[in-house]
Design an enzyme around this catalytic site. Sequence first.
Site, short mmCIF file in Angstrom:
data_model
loop_
_atom_site.label_atom_id
_atom_site.label_comp_id
_atom_site.label_asym_id
_atom_site.label_seq_id
_atom_site.Cartn_x
_atom_site.Cartn_y
_atom_site.Cartn_z
N LYS A 1 0.86 -1.17 0.00
CA LYS A 1 0.00 0.00 0.00
C LYS A 1 0.90 1.23 0.00
O LYS A 1 1.91 1.26 0.73
CB LYS A 1 -0.90 0.00 1.24
CG LYS A 1 -1.95 -1.11 1.24
CD LYS A 1 -3.06 -0.84 0.25
CE LYS A 1 -4.21 -1.83 0.41
NZ LYS A 1 -5.34 -1.55 -0.51
N LYS B 1 -13.37 -7.56 -7.80
CA LYS B 1 -13.94 -7.91 -6.49
C LYS B 1 -15.45 -8.03 -6.70
O LYS B 1 -16.09 -7.06 -7.11
CB LYS B 1 -13.68 -6.80 -5.47
CG LYS B 1 -12.22 -6.58 -5.14
CD LYS B 1 -12.04 -5.37 -4.22
CE LYS B 1 -10.57 -5.17 -3.88
NZ LYS B 1 -10.34 -3.89 -3.16
#
Length: 364
Positions: free
Chosen positions: A160, A259
């Site tokens: 991240k 997703k």
Amino acid sequence: MGVELREVKLPLVEAFVTSTGTETDREALLVRAVTPLGEGWGECVAGSAPHYSAEYAAEAREVITRFLLPRLAAGGWSTAEEVAGALAGVKGHPMAKAALESAILDAELRAAGVPLATHLGGVRRRVPAGVAVGITASVGELVDLVEGYLGSGYRRVKLKIRPGWDVVPVAAVRERFGDVALQVDANGAYTLADTDALAALDPFELLLVEQPLADDDLVGHAQLARRIRTPICLDESITSSGSAAAAIALGSCSVVNLKPGRVGGLLEARRVHDLCLAHQVPVWCGGMLETGVGRAANVALATLAGFTLPGDLSASERYFATDITPPFVLDDGHLDVPRGPGIGVDPLPEVLRRLTVRSEWVRL
Ligand code: MG
């Protein structure tokens, strides 16, 4: 027929920090659908706060009980394929809708004795496991974490990033671990004014940079794609097969993170996959800190032919000391695809009871 909505709370083994927030627990809303065929499970992937997208679990519960279940109760549908159409009059809330569709689809497939991966058209018996690593307090801490994950066998590492936490951690991981498969995820934290900072990642030969700009900025992503060498992958921006088609047509991305919750369900996710495959755009399966219920569905989805990159499909222990299903474990850097009908895993009654915060039965 009826639906049980069950809120569970699982402490994370370590806090997960991204550019948009910090998670210390996974508060999941589980859906158990009891249909004339049998029962099935789905997980709403919305988190406890609207950090990733506008949805959050408490709101999803309200949307489900107040707006979605009355539509299902009104009829006009008979199979999981028809659930999305029955719910289409409610705008948005893809994660809430996906949870219902998943549970109904699982009930259908369990009754038919068909594994979800088979139903979706999967071609793999196991899927490579990647790991997402949050923002840490120091580069040293990050390198230690990555070392542990690589030691466990993970096939790909995702870091991240956010402005001020990008080149330095990426350089440190590259330097320490050589040509490990490496990618980064900004969760929309940059703007086009940060193009130089993003271009500074080019020398590190990353697999991709995920969602560098805001969710709704497809044009900006297309402009950025012409200025940096690292392939751009979109996550938050891809909310349907329609937005995926627009992103591909504009040149906003060359890779797609898929997703099911973000696009309104597994069946729409398969449509996004099919579109990407037709355009030779690689896809991979993202993660939303799912419990074993949602993880099982993701693993099944990732068996489709177009999933050519390792997903954020980690072992249960990467997130939870105790999962609500038998844990997914790493085997040679892969997760086995459950072979049983439907999602192929069942919540463990005693663990489920212990971790349940609240449950509610809604008769349809
Ligand atoms: Mg992402």
